[in-house]
Design a protein around this motif. Structure first.
Motif, PDB file in Angstrom:
ATOM      1  N   CYS A 115     -29.335  25.624  14.842  1.00 38.53           N
ATOM      2  CA  CYS A 115     -29.943  24.265  15.150  1.00 38.53           C
ATOM      3  C   CYS A 115     -28.810  22.883  14.737  1.00 38.53           C
ATOM      4  O   CYS A 115     -29.380  22.077  15.286  1.00 38.53           O
ATOM      5  CB  CYS A 115     -30.839  24.507  13.774  1.00 38.53           C
ATOM      6  N   ARG A 156     -29.944  31.484  15.884  1.00 35.90           N
ATOM      7  CA  ARG A 156     -29.298  31.150  14.094  1.00 35.90           C
ATOM      8  C   ARG A 156     -29.197  29.669  13.828  1.00 35.90           C
ATOM      9  O   ARG A 156     -29.244  28.816  13.871  1.00 35.90           O
ATOM     10  CB  ARG A 156     -27.588  31.477  14.466  1.00 35.90           C
ATOM     11  N   LEU A 157     -29.380  29.700  11.636  1.00 34.41           N
ATOM     12  CA  LEU A 157     -29.271  28.630  11.508  1.00 34.41           C
ATOM     13  C   LEU A 157     -28.033  27.003  11.785  1.00 34.41           C
ATOM     14  O   LEU A 157     -28.237  26.624  12.440  1.00 34.41           O
ATOM     15  CB  LEU A 157     -28.480  28.969   9.900  1.00 34.41           C
ATOM     16  N   HIS A 166     -33.114  25.281   1.297  1.00 35.46           N
ATOM     17  CA  HIS A 166     -33.876  26.179   1.776  1.00 35.46           C
ATOM     18  C   HIS A 166     -34.163  27.088   0.411  1.00 35.46           C
ATOM     19  O   HIS A 166     -34.979  27.763  -0.045  1.00 35.46           O
ATOM     20  CB  HIS A 166     -33.199  27.007   2.559  1.00 35.46           C
ATOM     21  N   MET A 188     -35.522  28.611  13.811  1.00 39.01           N
ATOM     22  CA  MET A 188     -35.424  30.138  13.286  1.00 39.01           C
ATOM     23  C   MET A 188     -36.467  31.383  12.816  1.00 39.01           C
ATOM     24  O   MET A 188     -36.110  32.007  13.866  1.00 39.01           O
ATOM     25  CB  MET A 188     -34.562  30.217  11.379  1.00 39.01           C
ATOM     26  N   SER A 220     -36.246  20.035   7.588  1.00 40.43           N
ATOM     27  CA  SER A 220     -36.344  21.430   7.129  1.00 40.43           C
ATOM     28  C   SER A 220     -36.914  22.740   7.874  1.00 40.43           C
ATOM     29  O   SER A 220     -37.268  23.559   8.024  1.00 40.43           O
ATOM     30  CB  SER A 220     -36.196  21.294   5.620  1.00 40.43           C
ATOM     31  N   SER A 277     -20.968  23.460  11.682  1.00 36.16           N
ATOM     32  CA  SER A 277     -20.927  24.227  12.137  1.00 36.16           C
ATOM     33  C   SER A 277     -20.808  24.974  13.163  1.00 36.16           C
ATOM     34  O   SER A 277     -20.182  24.969  14.265  1.00 36.16           O
ATOM     35  CB  SER A 277     -22.221  23.856  12.380  1.00 36.16           C
ATOM     36  N   LYS A 312     -24.820  21.686   8.015  1.00 35.27           N
ATOM     37  CA  LYS A 312     -26.006  23.858   7.163  1.00 35.27           C
ATOM     38  C   LYS A 312     -25.607  23.262   5.548  1.00 35.27           C
ATOM     39  O   LYS A 312     -26.159  23.925   5.415  1.00 35.27           O
ATOM     40  CB  LYS A 312     -24.417  24.606   7.998  1.00 35.27           C
ATOM     41  N   ILE A 364     -28.724  25.135   3.632  1.00 32.84           N
ATOM     42  CA  ILE A 364     -28.717  25.716   2.589  1.00 32.84           C
ATOM     43  C   ILE A 364     -29.226  25.787   1.065  1.00 32.84           C
ATOM     44  O   ILE A 364     -29.928  26.318   0.713  1.00 32.84           O
ATOM     45  CB  ILE A 364     -27.377  26.721   2.372  1.00 32.84           C
ATOM     46  N   PRO A 370     -31.906  31.960   4.667  1.00 32.10           N
ATOM     47  CA  PRO A 370     -31.830  31.544   5.771  1.00 32.10           C
ATOM     48  C   PRO A 370     -32.179  32.330   7.095  1.00 32.10           C
ATOM     49  O   PRO A 370     -33.067  32.036   7.746  1.00 32.10           O
ATOM     50  CB  PRO A 370     -31.144  30.193   6.505  1.00 32.10           C
ATOM     51  N   HIS A 371     -31.252  33.504   7.206  1.00 27.93           N
ATOM     52  CA  HIS A 371     -30.830  34.401   8.677  1.00 27.93           C
ATOM     53  C   HIS A 371     -31.879  34.876   8.355  1.00 27.93           C
ATOM     54  O   HIS A 371     -32.292  35.926   9.964  1.00 27.93           O
ATOM     55  CB  HIS A 371     -29.302  34.984   8.226  1.00 27.93           C
ATOM     56  N   ILE A 431     -36.413  23.242  11.834  1.00 31.81           N
ATOM     57  CA  ILE A 431     -35.235  23.809  11.561  1.00 31.81           C
ATOM     58  C   ILE A 431     -35.575  25.596  11.286  1.00 31.81           C
ATOM     59  O   ILE A 431     -35.137  26.156  11.489  1.00 31.81           O
ATOM     60  CB  ILE A 431     -34.134  23.056  10.251  1.00 31.81           C
TER      61      ILE A 431
END
Length: 434
Positions: A237, A233-234, A362, A227, A220, A298, A355, A359, A381-382, A223
């Motif tokens: 990845c 972008r998520l 995160h 970003m 994680s 994804s 994905k 999330i 995430p974005h 990732i």
């Protein structure tokens, strides 16, 4: 009784074509075949685009069914459809004689729906030419297809739905469409939801640390670094293979390439592309070709590819973060559970990381350091990609340089990432007044 519903079906265009899975629209008269064929012709589009198109056509057919006994022209019916999208179908007494009970939709949503209907109507035009639709009851078309052909006809005759002219001329500025969607609002949204920099180091240090076991979730962290310091972008990845990463032997910095998930060069030369490689080696599809509900799905936003092998390289900023990435990568690969797939990121049982799962990780990481989760708070995430673009701007990179670093096809796409926040403008005003 009239009805409209969606089901996923297997479709084979001809004897030599491969079978594909597509969403199909069914009515009381059967399958809407022309729309299924239309979707097949647009199968290269993203899953999001396909789902939105199906939804738009479903809405129009449901509206037609609800007003089938109304003695209005097709043009007026289409105008009423636009009005109902904009204002809803429920009157002031909370009643709805149509039975639709639609709420009003945002202006942007209305225009997206009309745009998708345009695509389908144009396809019907290509199939049937520009003649008036044949309403002979002996023909094979279903009632739903017949109605959609009428929509295509009136769209063409009255320039319905579109906000631009199909036959532009020198007098085009004095001509408008008969039926138009509402104008989009000009809105300067404070959409630069960057991750709060004052909390980021603490987020890296404690967010992905399991307080019970003391184990760090290195996958994680990688990732997040891709970003936050690489601007990915998520979704991008999760298309990266382990073989897509190399390490510069002199500097020790990581070199990360992101390939087109289906057409990109295969890591093994004997396969024509990544789709061929995934299918032959692992009996899998590129992750952007699964249904959106599939755990392996994804998306792919069609970024600017800069290498002939249909890939682009991640540009870490600051540059020393590429070395930190290499160090974390070694840590991660030492504990990763390997599985039957080529992807860099695996879950705890060796399957490709999803994905959706990241999330959730995160979200827990943000909450673990005492922050609230929310897009407008900069903790989604974005937000890391926003932080990357803004830092490039603050460091003096020009617009074209930022465009290439963020892999946008248009030099204007990166402008949203460069906007200052309202509080920053207020602070500058206060400083100038001193």
């Amino acid at each position: 009784m009239a009805y409209v519903f969606k089901r996923h079906v297997y479709y084979k265009a001809n004897q030599s074509a491969l079978m594909v899975t597509l969403p199909a629209i069914f009515t009381e008269k059967g399958l809407l075949v022309s729309h299924l064929r239309f979707l097949y012709s647009k199968r290269h589009k993203s899953q999001s685009w396909i789902e939105r198109n199906v939804f738009a056509v479903e809405l129009l057919l449901k509206f037609i069914n609800a007003h089938i006994n109304t003695s209005t022209s097709a043009t007026e019916m289409l105008r009423s459809f636009v009005d109902t999208l904009c204002f809803g179908s429920i009157d002031n007494s909370n009643d709805d004689q149509s039975g639709l009970y639609w709420q009003s939709r945002r202006v942007e949503d209305v225009n997206v729906i009309l745009g998708h209907i345009n695509f389908y109507c144009d396809y019907l035009d290509e199939l049937h030419g520009h003649k008036l639709p044949n309403l002979n009851p002996l023909r094979k078309a279903t009632k739903a297809e017949e109605r959609m052909r009428w929509c295509a006809y009136y769209k063409r005759q009255s320039n319905c739905f579109l906000n631009h002219l199909s036959n532009p001329s020198k007098h085009h500025s004095s001509v408008v469409r008969n039926i138009q969607g509402p104008l989009n609002h000009l809105l300067a949204i404070e959409s630069v939801h960057r991750f709060p920099e004052e909390h980021f180091e603490r987020f890296l240090q404690y967010g992905f640390l399991n307080p019970r076991t003391g184990d760090m979730d290195f996958g994680s962290l990688l990732i997040v670094m891709l970003m936050h310091y690489g601007g990915l972008r998520l979704s991008e990845c999760f298309h990266i293979y382990t073989s897509d990463i190399s390490v510069d032997t002199k500097s020790g910095s990581a070199i990360v390439s992101v390939f087109h998930p289906s057409d990109g060069a295969s890591p093994e030369p004997r396969f024509s592309n990544r789709r061929d490689y995934l299918n032959s080696r692992f009996r899998q599809k590129p992750r952007n070709e699964y249904k959106r509900s599939h755990k392996l799905y994804s998306g792919w936003k069609q970024p600017l590819l800069t290498n002939r092998n249909l890939s682009f390289d991640v540009m870490f900023f600051p540059a020393n973060k590429a070395n930190d990435f290499s160090w974390l990568l070694h840590k991660y690969l030492a504990v990763r559970v390997d599985g039957a797939h080529p992807y860099l990121f695996s879950n705890s049982i060796g399957k490709p990381e999803s994905k959706k799962n990241f999330i959730q990780k995160h979200k827990r990481a943000v909450e673990r350091i005492g922050l609230e989760v929310g897009k407008r708070l900069g903790t989604s995430p974005h937000s890391h990609r926003h932080s990357y673009g803004y830092r490039l701007n603050q460091a003096g990179f020009n617009q074209l340089e930022i465009q290439k670093a963020m892999h946008h096809k248009s030099p204007f796409s990166c402008l949203v990432y460069l906007q200052p926040q309202d509080k920053e403008i207020r602070e500058k005003i206060r400083m100038l007044e001193l």
